[in-house]
Design an enzyme around this catalytic site. Structure first.
Site, PDB file in Angstrom:
ATOM      1  N   ASP A  82       0.829  -1.193   0.000  1.00 41.69           N
ATOM      2  CA  ASP A  82       0.000   0.000   0.000  1.00 41.69           C
ATOM      3  C   ASP A  82       0.870   1.252   0.000  1.00 41.69           C
ATOM      4  O   ASP A  82       2.038   1.213   0.396  1.00 41.69           O
ATOM      5  CB  ASP A  82      -0.946   0.009   1.200  1.00 41.69           C
ATOM      6  CG  ASP A  82      -0.212   0.012   2.539  1.00 41.69           C
ATOM      7  OD1 ASP A  82       0.717  -0.813   2.704  1.00 41.69           O
ATOM      8  OD2 ASP A  82      -0.541   0.831   3.410  1.00 41.69           O
ATOM      9  N   GLU A 138       0.174  -0.906   5.888  1.00 41.44           N
ATOM     10  CA  GLU A 138       1.257  -0.375   6.723  1.00 41.44           C
ATOM     11  C   GLU A 138       1.169   1.136   6.881  1.00 41.44           C
ATOM     12  O   GLU A 138       1.429   1.679   7.964  1.00 41.44           O
ATOM     13  CB  GLU A 138       2.611  -0.762   6.127  1.00 41.44           C
ATOM     14  CG  GLU A 138       3.805  -0.506   7.044  1.00 41.44           C
ATOM     15  CD  GLU A 138       4.391   0.891   6.935  1.00 41.44           C
ATOM     16  OE1 GLU A 138       5.206   1.262   7.804  1.00 41.44           O
ATOM     17  OE2 GLU A 138       4.042   1.636   5.988  1.00 41.44           O
TER      18      GLU A 138
END
EC number: 3.4.17.11
Length: 386
Positions: A82, A138
């Site tokens: 991400d 994250e």
């Protein structure tokens, strides 16, 4: 230039894989985008590793895991797919290579690191004992993947984090721990013109708390305590009955995290009649040098054997998932991904010339740990198993 660093065919393959990952935008908050990105990451990983990953979806967020061997893993290679960039960023920040620099949203943080991991593992003749975990949240603080990461790391000899390197290719041997707080003040509303004295001004109380919180910082110990988002009141002519303050805390030492936590929870009102409510707390423990020193020494020795530049070490303020694995007592080395800079910024970039050498280093480090364990971390049984 070493033979490893001159492998033009490998470099071309690495660059093509990075472009494929960067070309699929994956803002953390967009679950569909992260799912599409997981598809691309899985496809690229399968091409290099010849193994289909396990897809793990938690709270709608897509994570990927590869494992080799029937036993539980000994080395965890950790990354995330991400990014912080919204859909459409590629229109203004296209992925391209020019003058030895690759640019594109999420390239250094940290899609290039994923590709380094793929190629490093692909080059190993024996992958038994390796786990590669790539998460999809994250940048949000790993809300859905934290427990997964900690379970996967528990009992491993080492965790290697493929976040980008620090300046000059330095490995990240220390990361600050993070605590996050919300300080809510309750007062009493009153008309600001007719009877302000009958109210309890939550904004004034919040001003006292901002100063009290900021005073908890200790620059000499690397502790920052930063008031960030503030809000108060509901109308221009009304004494505020409610006010809120967000606080960001960064610490190098666990003892400092505890000290600041105790102090924030001990805050008391300065304005008569006001009340304070504190929520939040520690989000990630510090990654202290004791967790990384043995792995760093190995990496330095291996870089020398490979003819690569000597590796420096760095202490950084930002946290990563390496904080989580170090926090449960597993040796952790961070910053093994791409060199470059500009993470979360318009000039995000990767230094192309270091990609092949970095890949060789990661592969050599994995193989070395599998041959010679660093340290037996907390047992899986003592940590509640899997």
């Amino acid at each position: 230039m070493t033979a490893v660093a001159s492998d033009a065919s490998l470099l071309a393959s690495i660059l093509g894989d990075i472009a494929a990952l960067v070309g699929c935008e994956s803002p953390s908050s967009d679950l569909d985008a992260v799912a599409r990105s997981a598809d691309v990451v899985a496809q690229v990983g399968m091409q290099r590793l010849a193994v289909r990953p396990e897809r793990i979806v938690i709270d709608g967020r897509s994570h990927l895991r590869w494992r080799w061997g029937d036993d539980l893993p000994r080395v965890l290679v950790l990354g995330h797919h991400d990014t912080v960039w919204p859909i459409g960023t590629l229109e203004t920040h296209p992925c391209r290579v020019r003058d030895g620099v690759l640019r594109g949203p999420g390239c250094v943080d940290m899609k290039a690191g994923l590709v380094i991991a793929f190629h490093a593992i692909a080059g190993l003749p024996d992958r038994t004992g390796i786990s590669l975990l790539i998460t999809g949240d994250e940048e949000l603080g790993s809300p859905s993947s934290r427990a997964l990461i900690e379970r996967e790391a528990t009992g491993c000899d080492a965790v290697l984090v493929l976040e980008s390197a620090a300046d000059g290719g330095a490995l990240k041997t220390e990361r600050k721990g993070v605590s996050i707080y919300q300080v809510a003040v309750t007062g009493r509303a009153a008309h600001a013109g007719l009877a302000p004295e009958t109210g309890v001004n939550a904004a004034i109380e919040l001003a006292h708390q901002v100063l009290a919180v900021a005073a908890l910082a200790d620059p000499a110990r690397g502790t920052t305590v930063t008031p960030t988002v503030l809000s108060a009141g509901s109308a221009r002519n009304t004494v505020p009955a409610r006010a809120e303050l967000a606080v960001d805390v960064r610490v190098r030492e666990s003892a400092e995290q505890t000290r600041v936590d105790d102090a924030i929870r001990a805050l008391r009102p300065a304005v008569p009649g006001a009340a304070i409510d504190v929520t939040g707390g520690a989000n990630r423990a510090p990654l202290e040098s004791v967790a990384s020193c043995a792995l760093y020494d190995r990496a330095v020795a291996l870089a020398d054997e490979l003819g690569l530049p000597r590796l420096a070490r760095a202490s950084v303020g930002g946290a990563s998932d390496g904080n989580l694995t170090a926090g449960i007592g597993v040796p952790t080395l961070d910053g093994l991904g791409a060199t470059g800079g500009g993470a979360h910024a318009d000039d995000e970039h990767v230094d192309v010339t270091d990609l092949v050498g970095r890949t060789a280093l990661v592969g050599a480090l994995i193989a070395d740990i599998l041959r010679r364990p660093v340290f037996a971390g907390p047992s899986r049984s003592s940590a509640g198993g899997r």
